[in-house]
Scaffold this motif. Structure first.
Motif, PDB file in Angstrom:
ATOM      1  N   LEU A 122     -52.069 111.004 -66.119  1.00 46.02           N
ATOM      2  CA  LEU A 122     -51.398 111.097 -64.827  1.00 46.02           C
ATOM      3  C   LEU A 122     -51.649 109.883 -63.941  1.00 46.02           C
ATOM      4  N   ARG A 123     -52.878 109.425 -63.895  1.00 38.92           N
ATOM      5  CA  ARG A 123     -53.220 108.356 -62.954  1.00 38.92           C
ATOM      6  C   ARG A 123     -52.968 106.963 -63.523  1.00 38.92           C
ATOM      7  N   THR A 124     -53.447 106.711 -64.723  1.00 38.99           N
ATOM      8  CA  THR A 124     -53.405 105.361 -65.278  1.00 38.99           C
ATOM      9  C   THR A 124     -52.074 105.058 -65.944  1.00 38.99           C
ATOM     10  N   SER A 125     -51.593 105.988 -66.765  1.00 37.57           N
ATOM     11  CA  SER A 125     -50.381 105.734 -67.543  1.00 37.57           C
ATOM     12  C   SER A 125     -49.110 106.083 -66.779  1.00 37.57           C
ATOM     13  N   ALA A 126     -48.990 107.316 -66.314  1.00 38.26           N
ATOM     14  CA  ALA A 126     -47.775 107.721 -65.592  1.00 38.26           C
ATOM     15  C   ALA A 126     -47.755 107.222 -64.158  1.00 38.26           C
ATOM     16  N   ARG A 127     -48.924 106.953 -63.575  1.00 37.52           N
ATOM     17  CA  ARG A 127     -49.026 106.546 -62.163  1.00 37.52           C
ATOM     18  C   ARG A 127     -48.232 107.505 -61.277  1.00 37.52           C
ATOM     19  N   LEU A 128     -48.589 108.777 -61.413  1.00 34.47           N
ATOM     20  CA  LEU A 128     -47.906 109.839 -60.686  1.00 34.47           C
ATOM     21  C   LEU A 128     -47.898 109.579 -59.182  1.00 34.47           C
ATOM     22  N   GLN A 129     -46.730 109.755 -58.589  1.00 36.01           N
ATOM     23  CA  GLN A 129     -46.556 109.628 -57.149  1.00 36.01           C
ATOM     24  C   GLN A 129     -46.295 111.000 -56.545  1.00 36.01           C
ATOM     25  N   ALA A 130     -46.718 111.198 -55.313  1.00 36.26           N
ATOM     26  CA  ALA A 130     -46.510 112.471 -54.635  1.00 36.26           C
ATOM     27  C   ALA A 130     -45.030 112.836 -54.627  1.00 36.26           C
ATOM     28  N   GLY A 131     -44.750 114.095 -54.922  1.00 41.03           N
ATOM     29  CA  GLY A 131     -43.380 114.593 -54.904  1.00 41.03           C
ATOM     30  C   GLY A 131     -42.644 114.460 -56.218  1.00 41.03           C
ATOM     31  N   MET A 246     -34.005  99.868 -70.966  1.00 43.86           N
ATOM     32  CA  MET A 246     -33.546  99.035 -69.860  1.00 43.86           C
ATOM     33  C   MET A 246     -32.291  99.622 -69.220  1.00 43.86           C
ATOM     34  N   SER A 247     -31.382 100.114 -70.045  1.00 43.97           N
ATOM     35  CA  SER A 247     -30.119 100.638 -69.517  1.00 43.97           C
ATOM     36  C   SER A 247     -30.328 101.888 -68.668  1.00 43.97           C
ATOM     37  N   ARG A 248     -31.479 102.564 -68.873  1.00 46.72           N
ATOM     38  CA  ARG A 248     -31.758 103.780 -68.110  1.00 46.72           C
ATOM     39  C   ARG A 248     -32.937 103.600 -67.148  1.00 46.72           C
ATOM     40  N   SER A 249     -33.501 102.398 -67.099  1.00 43.05           N
ATOM     41  CA  SER A 249     -34.672 102.124 -66.243  1.00 43.05           C
ATOM     42  C   SER A 249     -35.790 103.133 -66.485  1.00 43.05           C
ATOM     43  N   GLN A 250     -36.111 103.332 -67.765  1.00 40.01           N
ATOM     44  CA  GLN A 250     -37.137 104.303 -68.145  1.00 40.01           C
ATOM     45  C   GLN A 250     -38.279 103.617 -68.880  1.00 40.01           C
ATOM     46  N   GLY A 251     -39.401 104.303 -68.949  1.00 38.13           N
ATOM     47  CA  GLY A 251     -40.549 103.775 -69.661  1.00 38.13           C
ATOM     48  C   GLY A 251     -41.127 104.790 -70.629  1.00 38.13           C
ATOM     49  N   VAL A 252     -41.513 104.317 -71.807  1.00 38.02           N
ATOM     50  CA  VAL A 252     -42.266 105.123 -72.770  1.00 38.02           C
ATOM     51  C   VAL A 252     -43.616 104.447 -72.947  1.00 38.02           C
ATOM     52  N   ILE A 253     -44.684 105.186 -72.664  1.00 40.38           N
ATOM     53  CA  ILE A 253     -46.025 104.630 -72.595  1.00 40.38           C
ATOM     54  C   ILE A 253     -46.922 105.394 -73.570  1.00 40.38           C
ATOM     55  N   GLY A 254     -47.694 104.683 -74.345  1.00 36.79           N
ATOM     56  CA  GLY A 254     -48.646 105.327 -75.237  1.00 36.79           C
ATOM     57  C   GLY A 254     -50.027 105.397 -74.597  1.00 36.79           C
ATOM     58  N   PHE A 255     -50.783 106.430 -74.957  1.00 40.64           N
ATOM     59  CA  PHE A 255     -52.158 106.537 -74.460  1.00 40.64           C
ATOM     60  C   PHE A 255     -53.055 107.054 -75.565  1.00 40.64           C
ATOM     61  N   TRP A 256     -54.233 106.396 -75.703  1.00 37.43           N
ATOM     62  CA  TRP A 256     -55.274 106.812 -76.648  1.00 37.43           C
ATOM     63  C   TRP A 256     -56.607 106.611 -75.957  1.00 37.43           C
ATOM     64  N   LEU A 257     -57.383 107.678 -75.834  1.00 33.95           N
ATOM     65  CA  LEU A 257     -58.641 107.615 -75.094  1.00 33.95           C
ATOM     66  C   LEU A 257     -59.633 106.625 -75.689  1.00 33.95           C
ATOM     67  N   ALA A 258     -59.478 106.291 -76.952  1.00 35.21           N
ATOM     68  CA  ALA A 258     -60.396 105.342 -77.587  1.00 35.21           C
ATOM     69  C   ALA A 258     -60.474 104.030 -76.815  1.00 35.21           C
ATOM     70  N   HIS A 259     -59.385 103.628 -76.174  1.00 40.74           N
ATOM     71  CA  HIS A 259     -59.414 102.374 -75.421  1.00 40.74           C
ATOM     72  C   HIS A 259     -60.255 102.499 -74.157  1.00 40.74           C
ATOM     73  N   ALA A 260     -60.264 103.689 -73.541  1.00 42.24           N
ATOM     74  CA  ALA A 260     -61.133 103.905 -72.388  1.00 42.24           C
ATOM     75  C   ALA A 260     -62.596 103.917 -72.809  1.00 42.24           C
ATOM     76  N   MET A 261     -62.873 104.376 -74.017  1.00 41.09           N
ATOM     77  CA  MET A 261     -64.247 104.435 -74.510  1.00 41.09           C
ATOM     78  C   MET A 261     -64.851 103.050 -74.712  1.00 41.09           C
ATOM     79  N   ARG A 262     -64.017 102.046 -74.810  1.00 41.34           N
ATOM     80  CA  ARG A 262     -64.522 100.678 -74.968  1.00 41.34           C
ATOM     81  C   ARG A 262     -65.057 100.103 -73.663  1.00 41.34           C
ATOM     82  N   ASP A 263     -64.699 100.714 -72.543  1.00 37.20           N
ATOM     83  CA  ASP A 263     -65.157 100.254 -71.240  1.00 37.20           C
ATOM     84  C   ASP A 263     -65.513 101.459 -70.381  1.00 37.20           C
ATOM     85  N   PRO A 264     -66.551 102.207 -70.789  1.00 38.39           N
ATOM     86  CA  PRO A 264     -66.822 103.488 -70.117  1.00 38.39           C
ATOM     87  C   PRO A 264     -67.210 103.362 -68.658  1.00 38.39           C
ATOM     88  N   ASP A 265     -67.910 102.302 -68.286  1.00 37.73           N
ATOM     89  CA  ASP A 265     -68.304 102.166 -66.879  1.00 37.73           C
ATOM     90  C   ASP A 265     -67.086 102.096 -65.968  1.00 37.73           C
TER      91      ASP A 265
END
Length: 319
Positions: A122-131, A246-265
Motif C-alpha cells: 500500500l505505501r511503497t508500491s501502490a502509494r495509496l492516496q486518501a480517497g 501508456m494508452s491507459r495511463s496505468q501501472g503494473v508493479i511487482g513486489f517481493w519482500l526479499a528486496h526489503a530484507m536486503r535493507d532491513p534498517d
C-alpha cells in the motif's frame, strides 16, 4: 531435533516429519532461536515444488519466519533464509525484532512477513492516496486481512474485498471492507467495477495470477496501479504491453519482500514498529487462523492450497 525435511520436490506429500535433523549453528551476525511458533505461508507451497522466485536446493527445511527465544532470553520474531519448520532455527540478527508483551506469537508471525508485505504494497508500491478505491484479492488471507485494515486506516475511499467463500467475505467486511466480491464470479472485471459504484478502481493488490490478474487490469482506472505479489493459481497472466499501459495511463508493479530484507534498517524497521504499535494498542487485528502440529505440516500445506484457511497459519514445534 524435530523438523520438516524435504528431499524431493513436489506437493504436500514431500514434507517429511523427522526427529534426526542436524542442529543448526549460528555464525557471525546470526542468532540461534528456540522456536515456539513457525510461520506457514502460501509461498512455502511453491518452495516445496521448487516453483518459487528463488530456486531451492535439496535437502531443505522450509520456513521463512519464526517466533522464538534467543540464548540470552529475548523473545523475538524473525525472518529466515529457511529452516523455520523445526525446533531450533538460525536467524540474522538484522532480521530479528523484539516482540512486545502485548503481542502473542501468532500475531507476531502475522506481522513480520505478511504484515510488512501489506504495509509495503500500500505505501511503497501502490502509494495509496486518501480517497482512492482499493481492491484486495484473497482478502481473508494473511496479507489480505491486514491490507484491508491498513487501507481503511490510511484513508482509502472504497475497499473491495475479493474472497472465495461467504464466510471469508464476511470476515473481510468485519475488518473494514465496504463490499465483498465472490472470487469465482463469471465476469470479475465487471463485478469489481460494479462493487466500486460503476467506476474503475484505483489500486489492486493481486496475488492470484492468470485470469484474475487480467480481469483486475481490465477494471483499473487511468492512473491506477496493480501491484502483483504472488501467483497462487500457478497460472501466469496475459503478458502486458508497455504501449497498452501508456494508452491507459496505468501501472503494473511487482513486489517481493526479499528486496526489503536486503535493507532491513530502512525498509523493515519502520513497518514493524508501526505494526507492533497498532496491534499492541488494539487498533490492528492480525487474524490468526489454523494452528497445526509440526508433524501436520503437510496438512497445513494442503489446506493452504485448497483455500481452507484464513489469516495466519502457523506450526507448533512442540507437537
Amino acid at each position: 531435533m524435530r523438523a520438516i525435511r524435504i528431499t524431493e520436490f513436489g506437493g504436500p506429500e514431500v514434507l517429511q516429519f523427522v526427529d534426526d535433523e542436524a542442529e543448526p549453528t549460528a555464525g557471525d551476525g546470526e542468532v540461534l532461536l528456540e522456536v515456539s511458533a513457525a510461520g506457514c505461508n502460501y509461498a512455502d507451497t511453491h518452495q516445496a515444488e521448487n516453483s518459487y522466485l528463488a530456486p531451492s536446493s535439496l535437502p531443505l527445511v522450509p520456513g521463512a519466519e519464526a517466533v522464538g527465544t534467543t540464548p540470552d532470553g529475548r523473545r523475538v520474531v524473525a525472518l529466515l533464509a529457511g529452516g523455520g519448520y523445526a525446533e531450533r532455527a538460525v536467524a540474522a540478527e538484522a532480521l530479528t525484532f523484539a516482540v512486545p508483551d502485548e503481542v502473542d506469537d501468532g500475531q507476531a508471525l502475522a506481522l513480520v512477513l505478511q504484515g510488512t508485505t501489506a504495509w509495503h504494497l500500500l505505501r511503497t508500491s501502490a502509494r495509496l492516496q486518501a480517497g482512492e478505491s482499493v481492491v484486495v484479492h484473497a482478502a481473508a488471507g494473511g496479507v489480505g486481512t491486514l491490507a484491508v485494515q491498513l487501507a481503511r486506516r490510511w484513508g482509502a475511499g472504497r475497499i473491495v474485498a475479493v474472497a472465495s467463500s461467504e464466510e471469508k467475505r464476511e470476515l473481510a467486511r468485519e475488518l473494514g471492507a465496504d463490499v465483498a466480491v465472490d472470487a469465482g464470479v463469471d465476469d470479475l472485471a465487471s463485478a469489481l467495477r460494479d462493487a466500486n459504484g460503476g467506476r474503475r478502481v484505483d489500486v489492486v493488490l493481486e496475488m492470484v495470477g492468470g485470469p484474475t490478474t487480467d480481469a483486475s487490469l481490465a477494471a483499473l482506472a487511468p492512473f491506477g496501479r496493480l501491484v502483483f505479489y504472488g501467483m497462487a493459481s500457478r497460472r501466469p497472466p496475459t503478458p502486458v504491453a508497455p504501449a497498452a499501459l501508456m494508452s491507459r495511463s496505468q501501472g503494473v508493479i511487482g513486489f517481493w519482500l526479499a528486496h526489503a530484507m536486503r535493507d532491513p534498517d530502512r525498509l523493515l524497521a519502520e513497518p514493524m514498529r508501526e505494526l507492533f504499535s497498532l496491534t499492541a494498542a488494539g487498533d490492528l487485528r492480525p487474524v490468526v487462523g489454523g494452528t497445526y502440529a509440526l508433524s501436520d505440516a503437510a496438512q497445513a500445506h494442503r489446506d493452504l492450497r485448497e483455500r481452507r484457511t484464513v489469516g495466519k497459519v502457523w506450526l507448533d514445534p512442540g507437537r
